[in-house]
Design an enzyme around this catalytic site. Structure first.
Site, PDB file in Angstrom:
ATOM      1  N   GLN A  23       0.813  -1.218   0.000  1.00  0.00           N
ATOM      2  CA  GLN A  23       0.000   0.000   0.000  1.00  0.00           C
ATOM      3  C   GLN A  23       0.849   1.273   0.000  1.00  0.00           C
ATOM      4  O   GLN A  23       0.341   2.350  -0.296  1.00  0.00           O
ATOM      5  CB  GLN A  23      -0.948  -0.017   1.207  1.00  0.00           C
ATOM      6  N   ASN A 160      -1.852 -10.962   8.132  1.00  0.00           N
ATOM      7  CA  ASN A 160      -2.787  -9.862   8.339  1.00  0.00           C
ATOM      8  C   ASN A 160      -4.193 -10.287   7.931  1.00  0.00           C
ATOM      9  O   ASN A 160      -4.420 -10.689   6.784  1.00  0.00           O
ATOM     10  CB  ASN A 160      -2.381  -8.655   7.479  1.00  0.00           C
ATOM     11  N   GLU A 161      -5.103 -10.201   8.874  1.00  0.00           N
ATOM     12  CA  GLU A 161      -6.526 -10.419   8.616  1.00  0.00           C
ATOM     13  C   GLU A 161      -6.832 -11.625   7.728  1.00  0.00           C
ATOM     14  O   GLU A 161      -7.456 -11.481   6.673  1.00  0.00           O
ATOM     15  CB  GLU A 161      -7.143  -9.162   7.987  1.00  0.00           C
TER      16      GLU A 161
END
Ligand code: BGC
Length: 399
Positions: A23, A160-161
């Site tokens: 990101q 992550n998640e």
């Protein structure tokens, strides 16, 4: 200890901000998201491109974070840089992340390292991704390789998640069809199980090496049962959805050093699945504006896994109005403080995000950052919310 009536957090509480490699870094050409962003039927609004060039500008970004008074930074390794082809490892990429870890320590920032934040190398994805029989071996080998870096972290997040990642196949189809998303769908069960198995493999490697506290970072929500139009109860549907989305992942944390919770909003579940509230205000990221979700989630998680320390590894708001970000965050923190006062063992609060960045399918539209970035010059401009959160950190609480 917290003082009743005050909003002071426990001693040693970490205050930070987070990013994730794809990101913010830019140029992650070897991962499967890059490929997906450029596919003819892509659900992405735009490709990630140079992102915000954090790969080269991380020192400046850490200076701003530490200079504001924050004490922690969460970031992720980009597996596709470290292992661009199967079995072919980049020492230079690993050195880059080792320098970032040192850069955190030099600035007094506790580093929280995520080993995998959604993106995987193209070769891994092309050969079945997490559903491949070899996924566990491949991830374990990567974790072993990353050990010298991971050992320097304050906390290590394996995945992550995974509970959101397991919803992605369904979400991507909905996005491609332009369908509105009322809430997170039920995660794909084989993918959930594969991700949990990969987490366990990573934990074996980390535990065997005596790593810092390690665990999963899960998307957490405030769970609300919404009766149907004729008043039918949605309790059973909500409990079943929550079991698939949250409880099966919390059960997989047994023996872990902590659990990361990432909370943005609530999940309203009607008798037939997720529903949107017609009157609720929505954020730029198309989720309900719900600051109180943070405290509700922390409270519930501490009841389900009472012996596991919690770190809030993400919470934040997508908005162009930075004053609104501050109001949201303050209310979220008040709720979190109440949960801590009631006994939730929360060790830190990491805001999403340090920088305005690539918000996946939505591209660069939604603004989650404490710092704005001009994407043509990469010039950083801090927002008032960064200074405010720094003050909260210095005071270790709200005034
Ligand atoms: C993810 C981030 C994302 C954020 C805001 C979390 O689900 O970990 O990558 O940008 O939420 O949507």
């Amino acid at each position: 200890m917290t003082t009743p009536g005050s909003a002071t957090f426990p001693d040693g509480f970490l205050w930070g901000a987070a990013t994730a490699s794809h990101q913010v870094e830019g140029g992650n050409v070897a991962n499967h998201y890059w490929e997906w962003e450029h596919a003819s039927d892509t659900p992405f609004a735009e490709p990630s491109g140079d992102a915000v060039d954090h790969y080269h500008r991380w020192r400046e970004d850490l200076d701003l974070l530490a200079g504001a008074g924050l004490t922690a930074y969460r970031f992720s390794l980009e597996w596709s840089r470290i292992e661009p082809e199967e079995g072919e490892f980049s020492r230079a990429a690993l050195d880059h992340y080792r320098r970032m870890l040192d850069g955190c320590r030099d600035r007094g920032l506790a580093p929280l390292l995520t080993l995998n934040h959604f993106t995987t190398p193209r070769w891994f994805h092309a050969d079945g991704g997490w559903l491949s029989e070899r996924a566990g071996d491949r991830f374990a080998r990567f974790v072993e390789l990353a050990l010298p870096v991971a050992q320097q972290a304050a906390y290590v997040v394996t995945l992550n998640e995974p509970n959101l990642a397991a919803c992605l196949p369904v979400l991507a189809q909905m996005a491609a069809r332009g369908e509105p998303v009322a809430g997170l769908p039920r995660p794909d069960q084989p993918l959930s199980e594969a991700l949990i198995a990969a987490h366990r493999r990573a934990m074996e490697v980390l535990d065997g090496a005596g790593s810092p506290p390690a665990g999963l970072a899960l998307v957490g929500q405030e769970w609300i049962a919404e009766p149907g139009p004729d008043g039918e109860s949605a309790d059973e549907a909500m409990v079943s959805h929550r079991a698939a989305m949250e409880d099966q992942f919390l059960s997989a944390t047994s023996g872990d050093g902590f659990v990361g919770m990432q909370v943005y909003s609530c999940a309203r579940i009607g008798p037939d699945g997720p529903v949107a509230s017609p009157d609720a205000p929505m954020t730029q990221a198309h989720v309900e504006y719900r600051p109180q979700a943070l405290g509700a989630s922390a409270r519930r998680v501490s009841e389900v896994v009472p012996d596991l320390p919690i770190v809030i590894t993400e919470n934040g708001l997508a908005t162009d109005d930075d004053a609104e970000r501050r109001v949201f965050t303050e209310e979220a923190l008040r709720g979190l403080h109440a949960a801590v006062a009631e006994g939730a063992d929360v060790r830190g609060y990491i805001h999403w995000s340090l920088l305005d960045n690539f918000e996946w399918f939505a591209g660069y539209g939604p603004k989650f950052g404490l710092i704005a970035v001009d994407r043509s010059t990469f010039v950083r401009t801090t927002k008032p919310s960064l200074a405010w959160l720094g003050e909260v950190a210095r005071r270790n609480g709200l005034s």
